[in-house]
Scaffold this motif. Structure first.
Motif, PDB file in Angstrom:
ATOM      1  N   ILE A 263     -42.553  12.548 -16.998  1.00 21.23           N
ATOM      2  CA  ILE A 263     -41.599  12.437 -17.520  1.00 21.23           C
ATOM      3  C   ILE A 263     -40.690  11.225 -16.721  1.00 21.23           C
ATOM      4  CG2 ILE A 263     -38.732  13.471 -17.919  1.00 21.23           C
ATOM      5  CD1 ILE A 263     -40.831  16.040 -18.348  1.00 21.23           C
ATOM      6  N   ARG A 264     -41.263  11.324 -15.268  1.00 21.65           N
ATOM      7  CA  ARG A 264     -40.651  10.335 -14.634  1.00 21.65           C
ATOM      8  C   ARG A 264     -41.136   9.740 -15.093  1.00 21.65           C
ATOM      9  NH1 ARG A 264     -41.272  14.215 -10.554  1.00 21.65           N
ATOM     10  NH2 ARG A 264     -43.376  13.533  -9.521  1.00 21.65           N
ATOM     11  N   SER A 265     -42.072   9.192 -15.420  1.00 24.00           N
ATOM     12  CA  SER A 265     -42.287   7.247 -15.188  1.00 24.00           C
ATOM     13  C   SER A 265     -41.699   6.905 -16.999  1.00 24.00           C
ATOM     14  CB  SER A 265     -43.664   7.431 -16.586  1.00 24.00           C
ATOM     15  OG  SER A 265     -43.741   6.140 -16.855  1.00 24.00           O
ATOM     16  N   VAL A 266     -41.815   8.153 -17.641  1.00 27.68           N
ATOM     17  CA  VAL A 266     -40.831   7.029 -19.333  1.00 27.68           C
ATOM     18  C   VAL A 266     -39.208   7.297 -18.578  1.00 27.68           C
ATOM     19  CG1 VAL A 266     -40.244   7.945 -22.043  1.00 27.68           C
ATOM     20  CG2 VAL A 266     -42.433   8.519 -20.565  1.00 27.68           C
ATOM     21  N   LEU A 267     -39.209   8.060 -17.847  1.00 30.38           N
ATOM     22  CA  LEU A 267     -37.099   8.161 -17.538  1.00 30.38           C
ATOM     23  C   LEU A 267     -37.070   6.445 -17.365  1.00 30.38           C
ATOM     24  CD1 LEU A 267     -36.380  11.263 -15.662  1.00 30.38           C
ATOM     25  CD2 LEU A 267     -36.027  10.421 -17.936  1.00 30.38           C
ATOM     26  N   ALA A 268     -37.904   6.235 -16.170  1.00 34.26           N
ATOM     27  CA  ALA A 268     -37.982   4.903 -15.792  1.00 34.26           C
ATOM     28  C   ALA A 268     -38.425   3.715 -16.403  1.00 34.26           C
ATOM     29  CB  ALA A 268     -38.906   4.192 -14.694  1.00 34.26           C
ATOM     30  N   GLU A 269     -39.063   3.714 -17.360  1.00 37.70           N
ATOM     31  CA  GLU A 269     -39.607   3.223 -18.352  1.00 37.70           C
ATOM     32  C   GLU A 269     -37.682   3.306 -19.507  1.00 37.70           C
ATOM     33  OE1 GLU A 269     -40.762   2.433 -22.749  1.00 37.70           O
ATOM     34  OE2 GLU A 269     -41.833   3.265 -21.628  1.00 37.70           O
ATOM     35  N   LEU A 270     -37.137   3.828 -19.257  1.00 37.11           N
ATOM     36  CA  LEU A 270     -35.963   4.340 -20.057  1.00 37.11           C
ATOM     37  C   LEU A 270     -34.485   3.300 -19.512  1.00 37.11           C
ATOM     38  CD1 LEU A 270     -36.122   7.813 -21.569  1.00 37.11           C
ATOM     39  CD2 LEU A 270     -36.127   5.086 -23.025  1.00 37.11           C
TER      40      LEU A 270
END
Length: 346
Positions: free
Chosen positions: A49-56
């Protein structure tokens, strides 16, 4: 940074983005990866989830107010959510009945406008705003008289007895007796009409060569009406109710923002100018945070919709203003429904 289209996001990124925005709008607080992993049904680890949050965040859709905090949507993120992902919640039967009852209460139209502003505030928890319709008197007579070599006095008499004097910076001396001719012509064309209606008729006659005016009077009428059509009567009046709603518990941690917003609301002409942008809209307009210069410092959002009279003419604008975490899905259809009901009352 321009808002990326929703099609550029993967299904996983869309789901996480939607959950962050909905969580923020509900609580007013950033949403962290542990919260998302715990009860969101994503079936993903906090690290994923943190990886996707960083992308967003890299795309400019989310921001982290503090290093160790969760994420919250940016103005661009809110715009993407509102335009492409939001599912509106229509007003309930109870809310519709309450809106109709308040607006349809007997009394002068000014009272209905006051009630509408207060009603929007009560139902949305934000500050309600209603722009009063411009009043255009129907004319009975227009008279022109010379004041000096460079100014003409126009006396407008309404059918209801209203009298308004306006000074036009026009060289009257060069017209000689044409002022009387122009006065008679104006009165014949303006009687029973608003100034805007009379101006449109006269300009059409002059353009079509059907006017009996000489060149001097024609110039006087054309230039005079152009000036009158931009008179201060266009300055709208704004009714604002519910500023106290802006001082909720979340506002106490950002009192400078709230103070900036209240200062902006005190400048009613500036707020009215913003609402004017929604006057010709076919649907409810949403202004989010920094998208409008007036409320960029306070980080506020405005939801506004035009309302019409029984002949279908747009006569004013109503809406709400509050923090960017407004419940857009609920407030947008409520503002739209209220505008339609006020139109029936007008």
């Amino acid at each position: 940074m321009p808002t990326p289209p929703i099609t550029e996001l993967t299904d996983r990124a869309r789901d996480i983005f939607r959950l962050v925005v909905e969580g923020y709008l509900e609580s007013g607080q950033p949403v962290g990866s542990k919260t998302l992993a715990g009860g969101s049904g994503l079936n993903l680890s906090p690290a994923s989830i943190r990886s996707v949050l960083a992308e967003l965040e890299q795309r400019g859709l989310l921001a982290a107010p503090h290093t160790s905090a969760g994420r919250m949507p940016t103005d661009s993120g809110l715009r993407l959510f509102v335009d492409a992902m939001m599912q509106v919640a229509e007003p309930t039967d109870h809310e519709r009945a309450a809106i109709r009852q308040r607006i349809e209460e007997p009394g002068p139209i000014e009272q209905a406008l006051e009630e509408t502003s207060a009603l929007l505030s009560d139902l949305t928890g934000a500050a309600g705003m209603v722009m009063v319709p411009r009043r255009e008197h129907r004319l009975a007579q227009i008279s022109l008289a010379s004041i000096d070599a460079n100014r003409v006095l126009a006396v407008l008499v309404g059918e209801d007895g209203h009298v308004e004097n306006r000074i036009l910076p026009l060289p009257a001396a060069s017209f000689g007796t044409s002022l009387e001719q122009a006065s008679n012509y104006l009165t014949r064309r303006a009687a029973g009409r608003t100034l805007a209606e009379a101006a449109a008729l006269i300009d059409k006659e002059i353009a079509g060569g059907r006017s009996a005016l000489d060149d001097a009077s024609r110039d006087l009428v054309r230039r005079g009406l152009a000036i009158w059509s931009e008179d201060g009567a266009k300055r709208p009046v704004l009714i604002v109710r519910g500023q106290a709603n802006l001082l909720d518990e979340t506002a106490l941690g950002d009192i400078d923002r709230v103070r900036s917003l209240i200062d902006d609301l005190e400048s009613k002409q500036s707020v009215a100018a913003l609402l004017e942008q929604a006057r010709d809209a076919q649907a409810t307009r949403i202004f989010i945070g920094s998208e409008n210069r007036l409320f960029s410092l306070s980080g506020s959002s405005v939801i506004a919709a035009p309302y019409r009279d029984r002949e279908g003419r747009i006569v004013g604008v109503l809406g709400v203003i509050g923090p960017t975490r407004l419940n857009y899905a609920r407030v947008v259809p409520m503002v739209d429904f209220t505008a339609r009901q006020l139109g029936k009352r007008i």
